[in-house]
Design a protein around this motif. Structure first.
Motif, PDB file in Angstrom:
ATOM      1  N   ALA A  66      38.831  49.622  43.469  1.00  0.00           N
ATOM      2  CA  ALA A  66      39.700  48.875  42.556  1.00  0.00           C
ATOM      3  C   ALA A  66      38.870  48.037  41.593  1.00  0.00           C
ATOM      4  O   ALA A  66      39.196  47.941  40.404  1.00  0.00           O
ATOM      5  CB  ALA A  66      40.658  47.985  43.338  1.00  0.00           C
ATOM      6  N   LEU A 103      39.584  49.271  37.940  1.00  0.00           N
ATOM      7  CA  LEU A 103      40.503  48.374  37.247  1.00  0.00           C
ATOM      8  C   LEU A 103      39.784  47.268  36.479  1.00  0.00           C
ATOM      9  O   LEU A 103      40.122  46.999  35.323  1.00  0.00           O
ATOM     10  CB  LEU A 103      41.497  47.773  38.244  1.00  0.00           C
ATOM     11  CG  LEU A 103      42.447  48.788  38.890  1.00  0.00           C
ATOM     12  CD1 LEU A 103      43.299  48.124  39.949  1.00  0.00           C
ATOM     13  CD2 LEU A 103      43.294  49.476  37.854  1.00  0.00           C
ATOM     14  N   LEU A 124      38.013  48.878  33.489  1.00  0.00           N
ATOM     15  CA  LEU A 124      38.948  49.171  32.400  1.00  0.00           C
ATOM     16  C   LEU A 124      39.369  47.894  31.679  1.00  0.00           C
ATOM     17  O   LEU A 124      39.416  47.845  30.447  1.00  0.00           O
ATOM     18  CB  LEU A 124      40.180  49.894  32.940  1.00  0.00           C
ATOM     19  CG  LEU A 124      41.264  50.262  31.934  1.00  0.00           C
ATOM     20  CD1 LEU A 124      40.726  51.241  30.897  1.00  0.00           C
ATOM     21  CD2 LEU A 124      42.462  50.846  32.654  1.00  0.00           C
ATOM     22  N   ALA A 125      39.661  46.850  32.442  1.00  0.00           N
ATOM     23  CA  ALA A 125      40.083  45.584  31.827  1.00  0.00           C
ATOM     24  C   ALA A 125      38.968  44.983  30.970  1.00  0.00           C
ATOM     25  O   ALA A 125      39.229  44.497  29.860  1.00  0.00           O
ATOM     26  CB  ALA A 125      40.512  44.597  32.908  1.00  0.00           C
ATOM     27  N   ILE A 143      47.459  46.970  28.614  1.00  0.00           N
ATOM     28  CA  ILE A 143      46.787  47.780  29.635  1.00  0.00           C
ATOM     29  C   ILE A 143      45.732  46.943  30.362  1.00  0.00           C
ATOM     30  O   ILE A 143      45.581  47.034  31.582  1.00  0.00           O
ATOM     31  CB  ILE A 143      46.175  49.046  29.019  1.00  0.00           C
ATOM     32  CG1 ILE A 143      47.275  49.975  28.515  1.00  0.00           C
ATOM     33  CG2 ILE A 143      45.300  49.782  30.030  1.00  0.00           C
ATOM     34  CD1 ILE A 143      46.774  51.149  27.703  1.00  0.00           C
ATOM     35  N   ALA A 144      45.004  46.102  29.615  1.00  0.00           N
ATOM     36  CA  ALA A 144      43.995  45.245  30.241  1.00  0.00           C
ATOM     37  C   ALA A 144      44.644  44.256  31.206  1.00  0.00           C
ATOM     38  O   ALA A 144      44.151  44.053  32.321  1.00  0.00           O
ATOM     39  CB  ALA A 144      43.194  44.507  29.169  1.00  0.00           C
ATOM     40  N   SER A 198      45.801  46.050  34.307  1.00  0.00           N
ATOM     41  CA  SER A 198      44.650  46.347  35.163  1.00  0.00           C
ATOM     42  C   SER A 198      44.222  45.122  35.961  1.00  0.00           C
ATOM     43  O   SER A 198      43.912  45.220  37.150  1.00  0.00           O
ATOM     44  CB  SER A 198      43.477  46.852  34.333  1.00  0.00           C
ATOM     45  OG  SER A 198      43.792  48.067  33.716  1.00  0.00           O
ATOM     46  N   GLY A 232      46.788  44.561  38.684  1.00  0.00           N
ATOM     47  CA  GLY A 232      46.579  45.535  39.753  1.00  0.00           C
ATOM     48  C   GLY A 232      45.384  45.189  40.616  1.00  0.00           C
ATOM     49  O   GLY A 232      45.445  45.283  41.843  1.00  0.00           O
ATOM     50  N   TRP A 233      44.291  44.765  39.984  1.00  0.00           N
ATOM     51  CA  TRP A 233      43.111  44.370  40.762  1.00  0.00           C
ATOM     52  C   TRP A 233      43.406  43.142  41.610  1.00  0.00           C
ATOM     53  O   TRP A 233      43.009  43.083  42.779  1.00  0.00           O
ATOM     54  CB  TRP A 233      41.929  44.085  39.845  1.00  0.00           C
ATOM     55  CG  TRP A 233      40.742  43.660  40.633  1.00  0.00           C
ATOM     56  CD1 TRP A 233      39.855  44.462  41.265  1.00  0.00           C
ATOM     57  CD2 TRP A 233      40.347  42.317  40.920  1.00  0.00           C
ATOM     58  NE1 TRP A 233      38.920  43.698  41.913  1.00  0.00           N
ATOM     59  CE2 TRP A 233      39.204  42.384  41.725  1.00  0.00           C
ATOM     60  CE3 TRP A 233      40.854  41.073  40.560  1.00  0.00           C
ATOM     61  CZ2 TRP A 233      38.557  41.250  42.181  1.00  0.00           C
ATOM     62  CZ3 TRP A 233      40.218  39.935  41.026  1.00  0.00           C
ATOM     63  CH2 TRP A 233      39.073  40.032  41.824  1.00  0.00           C
TER      64      TRP A 233
END
Length: 84
Positions: free
Chosen positions: A9, A13, A16-17, A61-62, A65, A68-69
């Motif tokens: 993760a 994640l 990506l962020a 999206i960031a 992410s 989610g993390w």
């Protein structure tokens, strides 16, 4: 297994962020946002709607992410503490 979940993760994640966050900050500073590859850019002066749409999309999206993390990290750490 929990540590592996946290490591994956973090790599996916948070990576990506951080990548999209850098694009958003640089885009706000320069007025250009790259998309699809490094040769295509959307300029604030020539296409303001597209520019702000890309900024909003990349920022959303960031943030997703990061959320989610944080969820994975919370579940892993609460699980280690015996709470879940």
């Amino acid at each position: 297994m929990s540590l592996l979940r946290l490591l994956v993760a973090t790599a996916v994640l948070l990576g990506l962020a951080l990548y999209l966050g850098r694009i958003v900050v640089a885009g706000l500073a320069s007025g250009r946002v790259p998309y699809t590859d490094s040769s295509h850019v959307c300029r604030r002066q020539s296409n303001p709607v597209g520019f702000w749409a890309l900024i909003a999309l990349f920022a959303a999206i960031a943030v997703a992410s990061l959320v989610g993390w944080a969820k994975v990290a919370y579940e892993v750490f609460v699980g280690w503490a015996g709470g879940a």
